[in-house]
Design a protein around this motif. Structure first.
Motif, mmCIF file in Angstrom:
data_model
loop_
_atom_site.group_PDB
_atom_site.id
_atom_site.type_symbol
_atom_site.label_atom_id
_atom_site.label_comp_id
_atom_site.label_asym_id
_atom_site.label_seq_id
_atom_site.Cartn_x
_atom_site.Cartn_y
_atom_site.Cartn_z
ATOM 1 N N VAL A 33 0.361 -6.737 -7.877
ATOM 2 C CA VAL A 33 -0.067 -7.095 -6.524
ATOM 3 C C VAL A 33 0.462 -6.067 -5.520
ATOM 4 N N LYS A 34 1.747 -5.890 -5.521
ATOM 5 C CA LYS A 34 2.364 -4.969 -4.544
ATOM 6 C C LYS A 34 2.273 -3.516 -4.987
ATOM 7 N N GLY A 35 2.141 -3.292 -6.265
ATOM 8 C CA GLY A 35 2.179 -1.917 -6.764
ATOM 9 C C GLY A 35 3.605 -1.397 -6.738
ATOM 10 N N ASP A 105 4.872 -3.529 3.189
ATOM 11 C CA ASP A 105 4.900 -4.335 4.419
ATOM 12 C C ASP A 105 5.767 -5.587 4.269
ATOM 13 N N THR A 181 -2.069 -0.195 -8.741
ATOM 14 C CA THR A 181 -1.619 1.141 -9.132
ATOM 15 C C THR A 181 -1.563 1.268 -10.645
HETATM 16 C C1 SAM Z 1 0.966 2.322 1.881
HETATM 17 S S1 SAM Z 1 0.664 1.449 0.446
HETATM 18 C C2 SAM Z 1 2.288 1.052 -0.066
HETATM 19 C C3 SAM Z 1 2.527 1.512 -1.494
HETATM 20 C C4 SAM Z 1 1.800 0.728 -2.532
HETATM 21 N N1 SAM Z 1 2.558 -0.472 -2.877
HETATM 22 C C5 SAM Z 1 1.536 1.568 -3.777
HETATM 23 O O1 SAM Z 1 1.958 1.206 -4.861
HETATM 24 O O2 SAM Z 1 0.866 2.597 -3.644
HETATM 25 C C6 SAM Z 1 0.019 -0.032 1.109
HETATM 26 C C7 SAM Z 1 -0.488 -0.952 0.028
HETATM 27 O O3 SAM Z 1 0.599 -1.576 -0.663
HETATM 28 C C8 SAM Z 1 0.311 -2.945 -0.895
HETATM 29 N N2 SAM Z 1 1.274 -3.768 -0.143
HETATM 30 C C9 SAM Z 1 2.067 -3.372 0.868
HETATM 31 N N3 SAM Z 1 2.858 -4.367 1.280
HETATM 32 C C10 SAM Z 1 2.544 -5.442 0.539
HETATM 33 C C11 SAM Z 1 3.004 -6.794 0.494
HETATM 34 N N4 SAM Z 1 3.951 -7.244 1.309
HETATM 35 N N5 SAM Z 1 2.466 -7.614 -0.430
HETATM 36 C C12 SAM Z 1 1.507 -7.189 -1.277
HETATM 37 N N6 SAM Z 1 1.021 -5.925 -1.291
HETATM 38 C C13 SAM Z 1 1.539 -5.061 -0.391
HETATM 39 C C14 SAM Z 1 -1.104 -3.183 -0.428
HETATM 40 O O4 SAM Z 1 -1.947 -2.999 -1.532
HETATM 41 C C15 SAM Z 1 -1.323 -2.071 0.582
HETATM 42 O O5 SAM Z 1 -2.663 -1.710 0.689
#
Ligand code: SAM
Length: 244
Positions: A33-35, A105, A181
């Motif tokens: 989910v978060k990557g 975030d 990712t």
């Molecule tokens: C700038 S990227 C941050 C890095 C990302 N996690 C990655 O693996 O590439 C922003 C993306 O991370 C994920 N993300 C960021 N904050 C999140 C949160 N609190 N919960 C779930 N997904 C989140 C969302 O998919 C978002 O579009």
């Protein structure tokens, strides 16, 4: 950071050297989910400079153009902000190995805040610690007021009367909104973002004027003369609509 180096000077030193705090931060894969996210290997004090959100500085027109070109996995890395009544954007779409672009975030209890710094005539986005951050913590900041899909998809746990509500993400529920990712290797993502860029650009670390055929504005035109050196930035971040 030496005792006499202020957080601002520390940030500027890292900006100019184009380096992250590699011995204090690491990238970890969190879940599908978060990557990925950025985690601390050492303690940070309140106010410390933590990491720069590196990328290419572009104006609103170029940002819009790229948003239309990029797959959504790339456009989530475009950080928009207002500078002297102009919308500008740091495009961090390239997988360049830098840490700032991977910070996730957290709008309720972020441990960092984004600030805008002008160093040697160039604008930079940097995260500073809002409080003490213990080693092993995930670095987070508030992406801004937007209704991000992962915020909406929260399960409100039952709230005993008089207590604050506790919200927990429901992983399976947000799966389809997320840039997974693990379905995109770094190399594939880099190739995707690079191939969809409007012009060949090997200077992703440089903050510079609008590139390619689309713009001829100089950085001075973008940011104006004699800008503020250090400014709190209200986040208005990532300009991507995440849709399934
Ligand atoms: C700038 S990227 C941050 C890095 C990302 N996690 C990655 O693996 O590439 C922003 C993306 O991370 C994920 N993300 C960021 N904050 C999140 C949160 N609190 N919960 C779930 N997904 C989140 C969302 O998919 C978002 O579009």
């Amino acid at each position: 950071m030496s005792r006499r180096t202020t957080p601002l000077q520390d940030a500027i030193n890292h900006i100019l050297a184009r380096r992250d705090k590699n011995s204090m931060l690491e990238i970890k894969f969190i879940n599908s989910v978060k990557g990925r996210g950025i985690f601390t290997l050492a303690n940070f004090k309140q106010g410390d400079f933590v990491v720069e959100y590196r990328g290419e500085l572009i104006d609103a027109t170029e940002a819009e153009h790229r948003r239309n070109l990029y797959p959504s996995a790339c456009s989530v890395f475009m950080f928009e902000f207002i500078w002297k009544q102009k919308t500008l954007c740091i495009d961090g779409a390239l997988e360049d190995g830098s840490f700032g672009r991977l910070v996730n975030d957290e709008h309720r209890t972020p441990n960092c805040r984004m600030k805008l710094i002008e160093a040697e005539g160039k604008l930079h986005l940097c995260l500073f610690a809002l409080k003490e951050i213990a080693a092993g913590s995930e670095i987070t900041y508030d992406y801004g007021g937007k209704e991000w899909p992962w915020r909406k998809k929260l399960k409100i746990a039952s709230i005993p009367s008089g207590q604050q509500c506790v919200a927990e993400p429901i992983a399976h529920d947000v799966e389809h909104h997320v840039i997974s990712t693990d379905s995109f290797t770094d190399r594939e993502l880099r190739a995707e973002c690079q191939s969809s860029r409007p012009t060949a650009d090997n200077s992703e670390h440089e903050v510079h004027s609008v590139g390619g055929q689309r713009g001829t504005s100089s950085l001075k035109e973008l940011i104006g003369e004699g800008g503020v050196q250090y400014q709190e930035l209200s986040p208005q971040a990532f300009s991507e609509e995440l849709t399934s």
